[in-house]
Write an enzyme that holds these catalytic residues in place. Structure first.
Site, PDB file in Angstrom:
ATOM      1  N   HIS A   1       0.839  -1.216   0.000  1.00  0.00           N
ATOM      2  CA  HIS A   1       0.000   0.000   0.000  1.00  0.00           C
ATOM      3  C   HIS A   1       0.873   1.265   0.000  1.00  0.00           C
ATOM      4  CE1 HIS A   1      -3.288  -2.751   1.232  1.00  0.00           C
ATOM      5  NE2 HIS A   1      -2.362  -3.269   2.025  1.00  0.00           N
TER       6      HIS A   1
ATOM      7  N   SER B   1      15.296  21.006 -17.109  1.00  0.00           N
ATOM      8  CA  SER B   1      14.101  21.788 -17.400  1.00  0.00           C
ATOM      9  C   SER B   1      14.491  22.990 -18.251  1.00  0.00           C
ATOM     10  CB  SER B   1      13.475  22.258 -16.090  1.00  0.00           C
ATOM     11  OG  SER B   1      12.697  23.416 -16.298  1.00  0.00           O
TER      12      SER B   1
ATOM     13  N   LYS C   1      16.371  21.823 -11.942  1.00  0.00           N
ATOM     14  CA  LYS C   1      15.681  20.540 -12.114  1.00  0.00           C
ATOM     15  C   LYS C   1      16.556  19.448 -12.719  1.00  0.00           C
ATOM     16  CE  LYS C   1      12.069  19.565 -11.332  1.00  0.00           C
ATOM     17  NZ  LYS C   1      10.829  19.679 -12.098  1.00  0.00           N
TER      18      LYS C   1
ATOM     19  N   GLU D   1       9.533   8.084 -16.632  1.00  0.00           N
ATOM     20  CA  GLU D   1       8.184   8.545 -16.982  1.00  0.00           C
ATOM     21  C   GLU D   1       7.757   8.050 -18.357  1.00  0.00           C
ATOM     22  OE1 GLU D   1       7.635  12.870 -15.146  1.00  0.00           O
ATOM     23  OE2 GLU D   1       9.610  12.559 -16.035  1.00  0.00           O
TER      24      GLU D   1
END
Ligand code: ARG
Length: 474
Positions: free
Chosen positions: A155, A276, A282, A289
Site C-alpha cells: 500500500h 528543465s 531541475k 516517466e
C-alpha cells in the site's frame, strides 16, 4: 500497372491508392519478403515449374534487390502499393521475362502472412535477448549491493525491511516471465503459411512442407483458410509486448519515486536524466516517466489488433493490413525502452544509507516481535494484538517502542534486540524470502535461469548463441 490490370480497366483512383498503400510502413518487411521469395522460387524449381536456369536468374535478381535495399539505392515507384509489389516489380525489371513467373502459385495473402511470421520471429528473438540484457543489469546491481536493505512496501506504506538485491530481483523475475511468454509465442508462430495461396492452396505440384523447412519453420499450415487469416501470433506478440511494457512501466515508476527528494533512494546519472527549459535546478526522471507512458500505447496497439480481428469472416480480408503498424510500433517502442531502462538501472546510484534509515524505524520489526511471542507459545492472533497495542501506545504517548517492549512482561530486554537496526531483515529466512541467506540462493538460481533462457531464445528464434553466450539476433 496494377497487379490486376487484366481484370480491372482504367487504373485505380488516386484517392483509393492513397487510402490503401501500405508501402510507407510495410517496407520493414523487405528483408523477410526477399527471404520468402527465395524459398518460393526454389520450391517452384523443385516442382519443375521453373528450370534451373530460371531459378538461378530469379535468385540472382533477388540478391541484387537485397543489395539495393541494403545500400538504400532501391528506387520505389509511384505504383508500388506495398513491399510485395515493389519487390516483384524490381525483380522482374532485373530478371526480364522470367520475373513474370515469380508469383506462380503464390498470393500476397500467403506471402504477407509468411513475411509477418518471419519478421515476428526475428523481432521477438531480439526483444527477448534485450530483456536478458536488462535482467543482467538487475542481477549485477543485486550482486553489487550485497546486504544493503530498504523498506519493503505494501500500500506504499513501509511494511518490512527487505534486501535491496531482493527488490531488484523481483523485477528480474517479472521479466523472466516475459521471456518465457516470448519464447512460447515463438513456438506457436513457428508454422509456415506459404503454399496456402490466396485461400485454398494450388493446382500446381507445390510442396509447402519443403518450403517451410527451407524457411526454418518447424511445420507448414494444416488448413489454407486458417493460414491466410490467422494473426493470432501477432496478437500474442502484442500482448507479450504490452505486459512487458507494463513491467517496464512499473520499473520506471519506481525510479520516478526513488529519485524524488521525498524518497531520496536513488540519484540518476546525468546521462539518463533531463533538465528543465525554465527551472535551472531541475533534474528529471524522464526515462522512467516515458517507460510508464509508453505502456498505454502498447496496450492500445494490442487492443487495436484484437478489434481489427474481431468479426472478420474467413479468410483474408484487407482489414488484415492493419496488423502491421501496431506490431512494428510495439516492437520498436519496447526495444527503445529496454535499452534506455538498462542504462538507467545500470548507472543510477543507490543511497543505501537513506534506504536503511528508512527501514530501521522500530515499527517495521513489529511482526518479528509477534513471531518471537509465537515461538514462546503465544497464539499469533493474541501476539498480533499485544504488539499492535504497544505500537499504538508508543505513537499516542510519544514513548519509544523499545521502552514499552522492555517493560512488557511477555517481551522484555531480549525482545528489544529485535528492534536493533539491521536485525529484522536477517530474520527473513524462508525460501524465496527477503533475507540474506534466501537471497543468496535466489541469486544463484537466477544466474542459471538467465543462462538457460539465452539458449531457449536462440533455439526458438532460430539463431546461434555466440561464444560469449549472447544471442546473435538482429
Ligand atoms: N498489403 C497487404 C497486407 O498487408 C498485402 C496483401 C494484399 N492482398 C490482397 N488480396 N489485396 O495485407
Amino acid at each position: 500497372m496494377t497487379l490486376w490490370h487484366g481484370r480491372l480497366g482504367g487504373g485505380t483512383a488516386p484517392e483509393v491508392m492513397a487510402f490503401s498503400v501500405s508501402l510507407p510502413f510495410d517496407r520493414a518487411l523487405a528483408a523477410v519478403d526477399l527471404e520468402g521469395s527465395r524459398a518460393h522460387v526454389r520450391g517452384l524449381g523443385r516442382a519443375g515449374i521453373l528450370t534451373d536456369d530460371e531459378v538461378a536468374t530469379l535468385v540472382t535478381a533477388i540478391a541484387r534487390v537485397e543489395q539495393e535495399l541494403a545500400e538504400g539505392s532501391f528506387a520505389f515507384a509511384p505504383d508500388d502499393e506495398d513491399i510485395h509489389t515493389a519487390v516483384e516489380r524490381r525483380v522482374t525489371e532485373i530478371a526480364g521475362d522470367v520475373g513474370a513467373k515469380l508469383h506462380t502459385g503464390r498470393s500476397r495473402n500467403d506471402q504477407v502472412a509468411t513475411d509477418l511470421r518471419l519478421y515476428a520471429r526475428g523481432a521477438l528473438g531480439e526483444i527477448a535477448s534485450a530483456v536478458i540484457v536488462l535482467q543482467e543489469v538487475l542481477l549485477n546491481r543485486a550482486k553489487e549491493v550485497g546486504d544493503a536493505y530498504l523498506p519493503g512496501y505494501t500500500h506504499l506504506q513501509r511494511a518490512q525491511p527487505v534486501l535491496l538485491a531482493h527488490h531488484l530481483l523481483a523485477h528480474g523475475h517479472a521479466l523472466a516471465r516475459d521471456v518465457d511468454r516470448l519464447v512460447s509465442t515463438l513456438a506457436r508462430l513457428d508454422v509456415s503459411p506459404l503454399g496456402a495461396g490466396a485461400l485454398a492452396g494450388s493446382s500446381l505440384p507445390l510442396d509447402p512442407d519443403a518450403v517451410a523447412a527451407d524457411l526454418g519453420f518447424s511445420s507448414r499450415f494444416e488448413n489454407s483458410l486458417d493460414a491466410v487469416s490467422d494473426r493470432d501470433f501477432a496478437a500474442e506478440a502484442l500482448f507479450d509486448l504490452a505486459l512487458l511494457g507494463v513491467h517496464l512501466s512499473r520499473m520506471g515508476e519506481e525510479v520516478v519515486l526513488w529519485s524524488t527528494d521525498e524518497f531520496g533512494f536513488a540519484r540518476l546519472d546525468d546521462a539518463y536524466a533531463t533538465g528543465s527549459s525554465m527551472l535551472p535546478q531541475k533534474k528529471n526522471p524522464d526515462v522512467g516517466e516515458l517507460a510508464r507512458g509508453k505502456a498505454g500505447r502498447l496496450i492500445g496497439n494490442l487492443t487495436s489488433l484484437l478489434v481489427t480481428l474481431k468479426g472478420l469472416p474467413l479468410s483474408y480480408n484487407r482489414d488484415l493490413q492493419e496488423d502491421k503498424e501496431p506490431l512494428f510500433d510495439s516492437v520498436e517502442q519496447v526495444r527503445l525502452a529496454l535499452a534506455a531502462l538498462a542504462g538507467l538501472y545500470a548507472t543510477m546510484t543507490f543511497d543505501t544509507h537513506r534506504m536503511q534509515d528508512a527501514a530501521d524505524g522500530p515499527s517495521v520489526a513489529a511482526v518479528d516481535l509477534a513471531e518471537w511471542l509465537v515461538e514462546r507459545g503465544m497464539p499469533f492472533r493474541q501476539a498480533h494484538g499485544v504488539v499492535g497495542g504497544l505500537v499504538r501506545d508508543a505513537l499516542e504517548r510519544h514513548v519509544p517502542l523499545a521502552e514499552l517492549v522492555a517493560a512488557h512482561p511477555s517481551l522484555g530486554e531480549e525482545a528489544v534486540s529485535l528492534l536493533e537496526p539491521g536485525v529484522a531483515v536477517t530474520r527473513r529466512t524462508t525460501p524465496g524470502g527477503a533475507g540474506p541467506a534466501s537471497v543468496a540462493a535466489q541469486l544463484e538460481r537466477f544466474v542459471h535461469r538467465l543462462e538457460a533462457d539465452r539458449v531457449r531464445i536462440a533455439d526458438a528464434a532460430r539463431v546461434p548463441v555466440t561464444e560469449d553466450g549472447d544471442v546473435a539476433v538482429g
